[in-house]
Design a protein around this motif. Structure first.
Motif, PDB file in Angstrom:
ATOM      1  N   GLU A 264      14.643   2.588  -5.758  1.00 19.27           N
ATOM      2  CA  GLU A 264      15.811   1.890  -6.316  1.00 19.27           C
ATOM      3  C   GLU A 264      16.648   1.251  -5.202  1.00 19.27           C
ATOM      4  OE1 GLU A 264      16.500   1.524  -9.616  1.00 19.27           O
ATOM      5  OE2 GLU A 264      14.553   2.467  -9.936  1.00 19.27           O
ATOM      6  N   ARG A 265      16.591   1.837  -4.031  1.00 22.88           N
ATOM      7  CA  ARG A 265      17.387   1.344  -2.914  1.00 22.88           C
ATOM      8  C   ARG A 265      16.620   0.323  -2.073  1.00 22.88           C
ATOM      9  NH1 ARG A 265      20.907   5.308   0.758  1.00 22.88           N
ATOM     10  NH2 ARG A 265      22.065   5.291  -1.170  1.00 22.88           N
ATOM     11  N   CYS A 266      15.290   0.416  -2.049  1.00 24.59           N
ATOM     12  CA  CYS A 266      14.445  -0.441  -1.210  1.00 24.59           C
ATOM     13  C   CYS A 266      14.671  -1.913  -1.547  1.00 24.59           C
ATOM     14  CB  CYS A 266      12.970  -0.082  -1.407  1.00 24.59           C
ATOM     15  SG  CYS A 266      11.833  -1.119  -0.471  1.00 24.59           S
ATOM     16  N   VAL A 267      14.789  -2.756  -0.495  1.00 19.96           N
ATOM     17  CA  VAL A 267      14.956  -4.195  -0.679  1.00 19.96           C
ATOM     18  C   VAL A 267      13.712  -4.959  -0.239  1.00 19.96           C
ATOM     19  CG1 VAL A 267      17.465  -4.127  -0.516  1.00 19.96           C
ATOM     20  CG2 VAL A 267      16.101  -4.469   1.560  1.00 19.96           C
ATOM     21  N   GLY A 268      12.670  -4.249   0.140  1.00 22.58           N
ATOM     22  CA  GLY A 268      11.409  -4.898   0.507  1.00 22.58           C
ATOM     23  C   GLY A 268      11.411  -5.579   1.859  1.00 22.58           C
ATOM     24  N   ALA A 269      12.181  -5.084   2.788  1.00 22.93           N
ATOM     25  CA  ALA A 269      12.235  -5.683   4.130  1.00 22.93           C
ATOM     26  C   ALA A 269      10.926  -5.498   4.900  1.00 22.93           C
ATOM     27  CB  ALA A 269      13.392  -5.094   4.924  1.00 22.93           C
ATOM     28  N   ALA A 270      10.148  -4.508   4.522  1.00 23.68           N
ATOM     29  CA  ALA A 270       8.823  -4.234   5.106  1.00 23.68           C
ATOM     30  C   ALA A 270       8.864  -3.696   6.527  1.00 23.68           C
ATOM     31  CB  ALA A 270       7.918  -5.452   5.025  1.00 23.68           C
ATOM     32  N   LEU A 271      10.031  -3.341   7.011  1.00 23.39           N
ATOM     33  CA  LEU A 271      10.094  -2.791   8.372  1.00 23.39           C
ATOM     34  C   LEU A 271       9.359  -1.461   8.462  1.00 23.39           C
ATOM     35  CD1 LEU A 271      13.768  -3.715   9.263  1.00 23.39           C
ATOM     36  CD2 LEU A 271      11.663  -4.864   9.990  1.00 23.39           C
ATOM     37  N   CYS A 272       9.384  -0.688   7.400  1.00 27.10           N
ATOM     38  CA  CYS A 272       8.668   0.595   7.419  1.00 27.10           C
ATOM     39  C   CYS A 272       7.159   0.382   7.495  1.00 27.10           C
ATOM     40  CB  CYS A 272       9.031   1.447   6.213  1.00 27.10           C
ATOM     41  SG  CYS A 272       8.689   0.678   4.609  1.00 27.10           S
ATOM     42  N   THR A 273       6.659  -0.566   6.736  1.00 20.35           N
ATOM     43  CA  THR A 273       5.209  -0.802   6.760  1.00 20.35           C
ATOM     44  C   THR A 273       4.762  -1.387   8.088  1.00 20.35           C
ATOM     45  OG1 THR A 273       5.459  -2.956   5.703  1.00 20.35           O
ATOM     46  CG2 THR A 273       5.057  -1.078   4.263  1.00 20.35           C
ATOM     47  N   MET A 274       5.633  -2.129   8.752  1.00 25.53           N
ATOM     48  CA  MET A 274       5.296  -2.662  10.072  1.00 25.53           C
ATOM     49  C   MET A 274       5.394  -1.573  11.137  1.00 25.53           C
ATOM     50  SD  MET A 274       6.811  -6.516  10.152  1.00 25.53           S
ATOM     51  CE  MET A 274       8.399  -6.235   9.409  1.00 25.53           C
ATOM     52  N   THR A 275       6.303  -0.637  10.954  1.00 19.96           N
ATOM     53  CA  THR A 275       6.524   0.415  11.947  1.00 19.96           C
ATOM     54  C   THR A 275       5.500   1.533  11.831  1.00 19.96           C
ATOM     55  OG1 THR A 275       8.885  -0.082  11.895  1.00 19.96           O
ATOM     56  CG2 THR A 275       8.234   2.036  12.839  1.00 19.96           C
ATOM     57  N   ALA A 276       5.225   1.974  10.634  1.00 18.04           N
ATOM     58  CA  ALA A 276       4.276   3.074  10.423  1.00 18.04           C
ATOM     59  C   ALA A 276       3.341   2.705   9.267  1.00 18.04           C
ATOM     60  CB  ALA A 276       5.034   4.372  10.133  1.00 18.04           C
TER      61      ALA A 276
ATOM     62  N   ASP B 137       4.268  -2.272  -2.854  1.00 13.69           N
ATOM     63  CA  ASP B 137       3.574  -2.637  -4.078  1.00 13.69           C
ATOM     64  C   ASP B 137       3.629  -4.158  -4.260  1.00 13.69           C
ATOM     65  OD1 ASP B 137       6.097  -3.280  -5.120  1.00 13.69           O
ATOM     66  OD2 ASP B 137       6.223  -1.487  -6.371  1.00 13.69           O
ATOM     67  N   ASP B 138       3.128  -4.639  -5.367  1.00 16.78           N
ATOM     68  CA  ASP B 138       3.057  -6.083  -5.611  1.00 16.78           C
ATOM     69  C   ASP B 138       4.427  -6.745  -5.679  1.00 16.78           C
ATOM     70  OD1 ASP B 138       0.306  -5.914  -5.659  1.00 16.78           O
ATOM     71  OD2 ASP B 138       0.185  -5.773  -7.849  1.00 16.78           O
ATOM     72  N   GLU B 139       5.462  -5.954  -5.935  1.00 16.51           N
ATOM     73  CA  GLU B 139       6.816  -6.500  -6.004  1.00 16.51           C
ATOM     74  C   GLU B 139       7.560  -6.346  -4.693  1.00 16.51           C
ATOM     75  OE1 GLU B 139       8.752  -4.881  -9.440  1.00 16.51           O
ATOM     76  OE2 GLU B 139       7.139  -5.531 -10.755  1.00 16.51           O
ATOM     77  N   GLY B 140       6.884  -5.820  -3.683  1.00 14.56           N
ATOM     78  CA  GLY B 140       7.484  -5.687  -2.358  1.00 14.56           C
ATOM     79  C   GLY B 140       8.247  -4.398  -2.144  1.00 14.56           C
ATOM     80  N   VAL B 141       8.226  -3.522  -3.102  1.00 10.77           N
ATOM     81  CA  VAL B 141       8.931  -2.248  -2.968  1.00 10.77           C
ATOM     82  C   VAL B 141       8.055  -1.271  -2.189  1.00 10.77           C
ATOM     83  CG1 VAL B 141       9.932  -0.279  -4.209  1.00 10.77           C
ATOM     84  CG2 VAL B 141      10.172  -2.604  -5.119  1.00 10.77           C
ATOM     85  N   SER B 142       8.666  -0.665  -1.186  1.00 10.30           N
ATOM     86  CA  SER B 142       7.923   0.266  -0.334  1.00 10.30           C
ATOM     87  C   SER B 142       7.802   1.641  -0.964  1.00 10.30           C
ATOM     88  CB  SER B 142       8.626   0.405   1.019  1.00 10.30           C
ATOM     89  OG  SER B 142       8.540  -0.805   1.726  1.00 10.30           O
ATOM     90  N   GLY B 143       6.780   2.326  -0.528  1.00  7.97           N
ATOM     91  CA  GLY B 143       6.552   3.692  -0.944  1.00  7.97           C
ATOM     92  C   GLY B 143       5.699   4.389   0.094  1.00  7.97           C
ATOM     93  N   VAL B 144       5.513   5.655  -0.092  1.00  2.95           N
ATOM     94  CA  VAL B 144       4.678   6.444   0.812  1.00  2.95           C
ATOM     95  C   VAL B 144       3.245   6.408   0.283  1.00  2.95           C
ATOM     96  CG1 VAL B 144       4.294   8.724   1.794  1.00  2.95           C
ATOM     97  CG2 VAL B 144       6.623   7.912   1.410  1.00  2.95           C
ATOM     98  N   ILE B 145       2.306   6.152   1.154  1.00  3.58           N
ATOM     99  CA  ILE B 145       0.895   6.133   0.779  1.00  3.58           C
ATOM    100  C   ILE B 145       0.523   7.526   0.281  1.00  3.58           C
ATOM    101  CG2 ILE B 145      -1.454   5.871   1.661  1.00  3.58           C
ATOM    102  CD1 ILE B 145      -0.302   3.897   3.740  1.00  3.58           C
TER     103      ILE B 145
ATOM    104  N   VAL C  27      18.508  -0.404   4.532  1.00  3.48           N
ATOM    105  CA  VAL C  27      19.291   0.149   3.411  1.00  3.48           C
ATOM    106  C   VAL C  27      19.167   1.672   3.312  1.00  3.48           C
ATOM    107  CG1 VAL C  27      19.305  -1.978   2.068  1.00  3.48           C
ATOM    108  CG2 VAL C  27      17.409  -0.359   1.796  1.00  3.48           C
ATOM    109  N   GLN C  28      18.618   2.294   4.359  1.00  2.46           N
ATOM    110  CA  GLN C  28      18.465   3.758   4.401  1.00  2.46           C
ATOM    111  C   GLN C  28      17.759   4.295   3.155  1.00  2.46           C
ATOM    112  OE1 GLN C  28      21.920   2.526   5.069  1.00  2.46           O
ATOM    113  NE2 GLN C  28      20.996   2.129   7.062  1.00  2.46           N
ATOM    114  N   ALA C  29      16.662   3.629   2.775  1.00  2.75           N
ATOM    115  CA  ALA C  29      15.905   4.054   1.596  1.00  2.75           C
ATOM    116  C   ALA C  29      14.910   5.162   1.899  1.00  2.75           C
ATOM    117  CB  ALA C  29      15.172   2.860   0.990  1.00  2.75           C
ATOM    118  N   ILE C  30      14.644   5.392   3.181  1.00  2.00           N
ATOM    119  CA  ILE C  30      13.647   6.394   3.561  1.00  2.00           C
ATOM    120  C   ILE C  30      14.347   7.681   3.946  1.00  2.00           C
ATOM    121  CG2 ILE C  30      11.755   6.937   5.147  1.00  2.00           C
ATOM    122  CD1 ILE C  30      11.546   3.876   5.638  1.00  2.00           C
TER     123      ILE C  30
END
Length: 64
Positions: free
Chosen positions: A8-20, A27-35, A56-59
């Protein structure tokens, strides 16, 4: 360690996916999650950096 992403907080910046990329995905809408299967951080030392760079401190990381 237990890693989670507040979708709900994720804005899809993708910094997490680039970092780790072995721990986080988007997902297809750009919302991050844990594999699935990587909720323990998968031994990736960059998980904490992903927490730090999330705009946005979503993690969150909980120590078990």
């Amino acid at each position: 360690m237990r890693v989670s992403v507040d979708s709900e907080r994720c804005v899809g910046a993708a910094l997490c996916t680039m970092t780790a990329p072995g721990v986080f995905e988007q997902d297809d809408e750009g919302v991050s999650g844990v594999i699935p299967g990587s909720e323990d951080g998968a031994g990736d030392p960059k998980v904490h950096e992903a927490v730090r760079v999330c705009p946005v401190q979503a993690i969150s990381v909980a120590v078990e």
